[in-house]
Design a protein around this motif. Sequence first.
Motif, PDB file in Angstrom:
ATOM      1  N   ILE A   8      -8.951  -1.335   0.262  1.00 36.62           N
ATOM      2  CA  ILE A   8      -9.253  -0.741   1.574  1.00 36.62           C
ATOM      3  C   ILE A   8      -8.954   0.761   1.521  1.00 36.62           C
ATOM      4  CG2 ILE A   8      -8.607  -0.704   4.019  1.00 36.62           C
ATOM      5  CD1 ILE A   8      -7.967  -3.679   3.767  1.00 36.62           C
ATOM      6  N   PRO A   9      -9.868   1.590   2.014  1.00 38.44           N
ATOM      7  CA  PRO A   9      -9.662   3.048   1.981  1.00 38.44           C
ATOM      8  C   PRO A   9      -8.412   3.479   2.744  1.00 38.44           C
ATOM      9  CG  PRO A   9     -11.951   2.524   2.482  1.00 38.44           C
ATOM     10  CD  PRO A   9     -11.195   1.240   2.564  1.00 38.44           C
ATOM     11  N   ASN A  10      -7.824   4.580   2.323  1.00 36.05           N
ATOM     12  CA  ASN A  10      -6.718   5.184   3.081  1.00 36.05           C
ATOM     13  C   ASN A  10      -6.789   6.702   2.944  1.00 36.05           C
ATOM     14  OD1 ASN A  10      -5.214   5.957   0.639  1.00 36.05           O
ATOM     15  ND2 ASN A  10      -4.832   3.746   0.435  1.00 36.05           N
ATOM     16  N   PHE A  45     -15.517  11.432   5.825  1.00 36.73           N
ATOM     17  CA  PHE A  45     -14.310  10.725   5.384  1.00 36.73           C
ATOM     18  C   PHE A  45     -13.601  10.069   6.568  1.00 36.73           C
ATOM     19  CE2 PHE A  45      -9.799  10.536   4.197  1.00 36.73           C
ATOM     20  CZ  PHE A  45      -9.874   9.892   2.967  1.00 36.73           C
ATOM     21  N   GLU A  46     -13.462  10.811   7.658  1.00 36.07           N
ATOM     22  CA  GLU A  46     -12.697  10.307   8.798  1.00 36.07           C
ATOM     23  C   GLU A  46     -13.503   9.375   9.691  1.00 36.07           C
ATOM     24  OE1 GLU A  46     -11.240  13.799  10.727  1.00 36.07           O
ATOM     25  OE2 GLU A  46      -9.677  14.179   9.213  1.00 36.07           O
ATOM     26  N   LYS A  52     -14.964   2.430   8.706  1.00 36.48           N
ATOM     27  CA  LYS A  52     -15.830   1.269   8.422  1.00 36.48           C
ATOM     28  C   LYS A  52     -15.203   0.445   7.298  1.00 36.48           C
ATOM     29  CE  LYS A  52     -19.978   3.726   9.937  1.00 36.48           C
ATOM     30  NZ  LYS A  52     -21.288   4.310   9.556  1.00 36.48           N
ATOM     31  N   VAL A  53     -14.310  -0.445   7.714  1.00 36.97           N
ATOM     32  CA  VAL A  53     -13.555  -1.208   6.718  1.00 36.97           C
ATOM     33  C   VAL A  53     -13.628  -2.718   6.942  1.00 36.97           C
ATOM     34  CG1 VAL A  53     -11.959   0.670   6.188  1.00 36.97           C
ATOM     35  CG2 VAL A  53     -11.431  -0.913   8.057  1.00 36.97           C
ATOM     36  N   PHE A  59     -16.579  -0.015   3.782  1.00 34.88           N
ATOM     37  CA  PHE A  59     -16.378   0.743   2.558  1.00 34.88           C
ATOM     38  C   PHE A  59     -15.175   0.176   1.806  1.00 34.88           C
ATOM     39  CE2 PHE A  59     -18.900   4.025   4.683  1.00 34.88           C
ATOM     40  CZ  PHE A  59     -19.622   4.568   3.625  1.00 34.88           C
ATOM     41  N   ARG A  60     -15.220   0.273   0.501  1.00 30.02           N
ATOM     42  CA  ARG A  60     -14.073  -0.028  -0.349  1.00 30.02           C
ATOM     43  C   ARG A  60     -14.021   1.012  -1.467  1.00 30.02           C
ATOM     44  NH1 ARG A  60     -12.855  -2.747   3.284  1.00 30.02           N
ATOM     45  NH2 ARG A  60     -12.293  -4.964   3.337  1.00 30.02           N
TER      46      ARG A  60
END
Length: 388
Positions: A8-10, A45-46, A52-53, A59-60
């Motif tokens: 998961i994005p961070n 990015f933000e 969108k996770v 996104f991953r």
Amino acid sequence: MDDIIFAIPNKSDFEEVRQYSSSDMVTKYLTWENYKSIEDFRKFFENSYLKKVVFPNLFRKILVNGNFVGTLHMLTREEGVIQIGFGLLPQFWGHGIGKSIFNKICEFISETYSSIEIIRADVNVNNIAMIKILESYGFVKMRGLDGGRFSYEYKADILRFKCLLFSNNDVEGLFEVGNLQQTPLSDFDYIISFYEESRINNFVKEMDNIGFLVIDNPAPYHYFFESRFGEIFDVYLIASSFFHAILNVQNTIFDKSGFLSSKLNVKEKQYFSVCYEEKYLYFLIKIFDKFSKNKFIQIERIMESLRDSVIIPLARETGEAAVDDITSIHWKNEDNLYLAYKATFVELEAEKIKNSIKILFNVICARDAMNPKMKIQIEKIKKNVKWI
């Protein structure tokens, strides 16, 4: 083996994703724009990458052995269809990582989203490496798109079927047989081998319990399974000991069709002599049987065997045709075996198949090399098949 994770994005991904999404080498193959401005990238990015996770638009980040290598985007725009897109940093190109990641993506979808029927991937026409991956996996090119892209699709139930078998400890191997033609009546043909023959019956019950229902069992160890979305799997279940035996055949005592002898490349000992006309009639009786049961796909296969292993070599032997190979045949006249040859190329419609069978039957009846046993079989067909 590489450890592949879809994380998961961070917020800490900012610099890595910016490097990736601002690379001309990467973005020329992707659908998003090249973010040269740091402010434009920050908005993406933000507002997209971090937010969108969750399914159906997520996104991953792709990690291989703990290292960031690229991103994955999956979204659903229509019911039952998931669209995938992923990209890698250039330094990871050409090492086989892309194929491993793609396998992992497809496995992830099959295991996680049971409502998905179609997996779709849109690819740039110049992205040759990705096109090769898609086609090797079995994706089918469906149409061209604006912007120099192709749309490829794959049926998720085929993937689920393969993944379930791979994870089954009783299954030793899965072998794809394929179809003679891709028609609306086509199914997906497989041979499944088992180390222990005793495990086969348990396997059938297990498949039924996980959504692949048995809709036909025409012969021992021959099953037709139907998946949730209506895909048909024509499956032969075989113990691996059978393969061992068949691959070690030394001599043929007799082979009425000649098919296996030719495939196994073993000589036939002259205990029993089977002439081409007898082989012809053998195949024809099988065709009559399959026609009575509406097994049109199987008729197509038998006709191919009749054509290649009987009609063509018989025509060469009798001088009715000059044969260089199976694809180069020069007929000297357009009757008898020529008519039989043409009749084996048939559309899978009942009336057209029936007409072809009539031609095949008339041809064998007109042959001179009819022994008493064959004449009895011919009379039996005439008696039992009223439309002949």
